[in-house]
Design a protein around this motif. Structure first.
Motif, PDB file in Angstrom:
ATOM      1  N   ALA A   9      24.578 -45.684-101.745  1.00  0.00           N
ATOM      2  CA  ALA A   9      23.294 -46.037-102.174  1.00  0.00           C
ATOM      3  C   ALA A   9      22.770 -44.666-102.750  1.00  0.00           C
ATOM      4  CB  ALA A   9      22.409 -46.984-101.494  1.00  0.00           C
ATOM      5  N   PHE A  10      22.856 -43.617-101.657  1.00  0.00           N
ATOM      6  CA  PHE A  10      22.041 -42.385-101.882  1.00  0.00           C
ATOM      7  C   PHE A  10      22.968 -41.477-103.011  1.00  0.00           C
ATOM      8  CE2 PHE A  10      20.577 -38.070-100.655  1.00  0.00           C
ATOM      9  CZ  PHE A  10      19.158 -38.405-100.453  1.00  0.00           C
ATOM     10  N   ALA A  11      23.923 -41.748-102.994  1.00  0.00           N
ATOM     11  CA  ALA A  11      24.693 -41.262-104.342  1.00  0.00           C
ATOM     12  C   ALA A  11      24.216 -41.333-105.607  1.00  0.00           C
ATOM     13  CB  ALA A  11      26.452 -41.490-104.023  1.00  0.00           C
ATOM     14  N   TRP A  12      23.493 -42.425-105.750  1.00  0.00           N
ATOM     15  CA  TRP A  12      22.792 -42.885-107.229  1.00  0.00           C
ATOM     16  C   TRP A  12      21.663 -41.951-107.260  1.00  0.00           C
ATOM     17  CZ3 TRP A  12      25.230 -44.654-110.976  1.00  0.00           C
ATOM     18  CH2 TRP A  12      26.426 -45.588-110.869  1.00  0.00           C
ATOM     19  N   ALA A  51      22.406 -31.659-100.361  1.00  0.00           N
ATOM     20  CA  ALA A  51      22.912 -31.341 -98.944  1.00  0.00           C
ATOM     21  C   ALA A  51      22.764 -32.651 -98.018  1.00  0.00           C
ATOM     22  CB  ALA A  51      21.979 -30.204 -98.503  1.00  0.00           C
ATOM     23  N   VAL A  52      21.719 -33.262 -98.258  1.00  0.00           N
ATOM     24  CA  VAL A  52      21.430 -34.745 -97.441  1.00  0.00           C
ATOM     25  C   VAL A  52      22.816 -35.669 -97.555  1.00  0.00           C
ATOM     26  CG1 VAL A  52      20.114 -36.872 -97.229  1.00  0.00           C
ATOM     27  CG2 VAL A  52      19.165 -34.453 -97.425  1.00  0.00           C
ATOM     28  N   GLN A  53      23.075 -35.764 -99.046  1.00  0.00           N
ATOM     29  CA  GLN A  53      24.458 -36.422 -99.238  1.00  0.00           C
ATOM     30  C   GLN A  53      25.600 -35.990 -98.495  1.00  0.00           C
ATOM     31  OE1 GLN A  53      24.588 -39.159-100.499  1.00  0.00           O
ATOM     32  NE2 GLN A  53      26.302 -39.664-101.520  1.00  0.00           N
ATOM     33  N   VAL A  54      25.819 -34.689 -98.183  1.00  0.00           N
ATOM     34  CA  VAL A  54      26.975 -34.286 -97.561  1.00  0.00           C
ATOM     35  C   VAL A  54      26.689 -34.711 -96.249  1.00  0.00           C
ATOM     36  CG1 VAL A  54      28.218 -32.210 -96.896  1.00  0.00           C
ATOM     37  CG2 VAL A  54      27.508 -32.524 -99.248  1.00  0.00           C
ATOM     38  N   VAL A  55      25.590 -34.574 -95.781  1.00  0.00           N
ATOM     39  CA  VAL A  55      25.524 -34.952 -94.276  1.00  0.00           C
ATOM     40  C   VAL A  55      25.647 -36.337 -94.103  1.00  0.00           C
ATOM     41  CG1 VAL A  55      23.509 -34.950 -92.487  1.00  0.00           C
ATOM     42  CG2 VAL A  55      24.056 -32.983 -93.773  1.00  0.00           C
ATOM     43  N   LEU A  56      25.250 -37.134 -94.893  1.00  0.00           N
ATOM     44  CA  LEU A  56      25.402 -38.568 -94.686  1.00  0.00           C
ATOM     45  C   LEU A  56      27.071 -38.982 -94.764  1.00  0.00           C
ATOM     46  CD1 LEU A  56      22.602 -39.976 -97.062  1.00  0.00           C
ATOM     47  CD2 LEU A  56      22.996 -40.577 -94.687  1.00  0.00           C
ATOM     48  N   GLY A  57      27.633 -38.020 -95.818  1.00  0.00           N
ATOM     49  CA  GLY A  57      29.168 -38.314 -95.818  1.00  0.00           C
ATOM     50  C   GLY A  57      29.929 -37.899 -94.382  1.00  0.00           C
ATOM     51  N   VAL A  58      29.614 -36.881 -93.974  1.00  0.00           N
ATOM     52  CA  VAL A  58      29.794 -36.407 -92.588  1.00  0.00           C
ATOM     53  C   VAL A  58      29.619 -37.551 -91.490  1.00  0.00           C
ATOM     54  CG1 VAL A  58      29.942 -34.774 -90.988  1.00  0.00           C
ATOM     55  CG2 VAL A  58      30.044 -34.005 -93.129  1.00  0.00           C
TER      56      VAL A  58
END
Length: 122
Positions: A9-12, A51-58
Motif C-alpha cells: 500500500a505504501f508503495a503507491w 527510505a521508509v519504503q525500503v525499511v518496510l521492505g526489510v
C-alpha cells in the motif's frame, strides 16, 4: 494487516508522491511562480518516503518471512543510494543539464525505460 500489505500500500504513496514532486518541479522550472518553499518540503517528504519504503521492505522480509527475488532487494537499496547522490549533487547536475539539453532527453528516456520494464515485469 501484515507488513507486506503495508509495504504494498505504501508503495503507491511513494510512486504518486515522487511523480507529483517531479511534475511540480518540472512545472516550476517553466513557471517561476510555482517555485515555493512548499515544493522543497514536498520533495523532501517524497524522498523520505523512499527510505521508509525500503525499511518496510526489510521488515516484511524479517517479520513475514517472505521470499523475494534478489533484484527486488537490490532496487530498494539502490533507491536509497540514488536519493542520497541526487540530494548531494543536485545543483551541479542541474547546471550541467541546462548546458547540455541532449543529456536531459537521454535521462528522461532512461527513466521511461525503467518504468516500462517495471510495468512489464509486473
Amino acid at each position: 494487516m501484515n507488513f507486506r500489505d503495508i509495504h504494498v500500500a505504501f508503495a503507491w504513496f511513494v510512486l504518486v508522491s515522487n511523480g507529483v514532486a517531479g511534475l511540480w518541479a518540472l512545472a516550476a522550472h517553466k513557471l517561476p511562480v510555482l517555485r515555493r518553499r512548499s515544493l522543497w518540503r514536498f520533495t523532501g517528504v517524497a524522498q523520505v518516503a523512499v527510505a521508509v519504503q525500503v525499511v518496510l521492505g526489510v521488515a516484511t522480509l524479517r517479520v513475514d518471512g517472505i521470499d523475494v527475488q534478489r533484484i527486488h532487494m537490490f532496487y530498494g537499496f539502490v533507491a536509497i543510494i540514488a536519493v542520497g547522490i541526487m540530494m548531494l549533487s543536485a545543483s551541479s547536475v542541474s547546471d550541467f543539464v541546462q548546458r547540455h539539453p541532449t543529456v536531459k532527453v537521454l535521462a528522461l528516456s532512461f527513466l521511461m525505460l525503467i518504468g516500462m520494464s517495471l510495468v512489464g515485469e509486473g
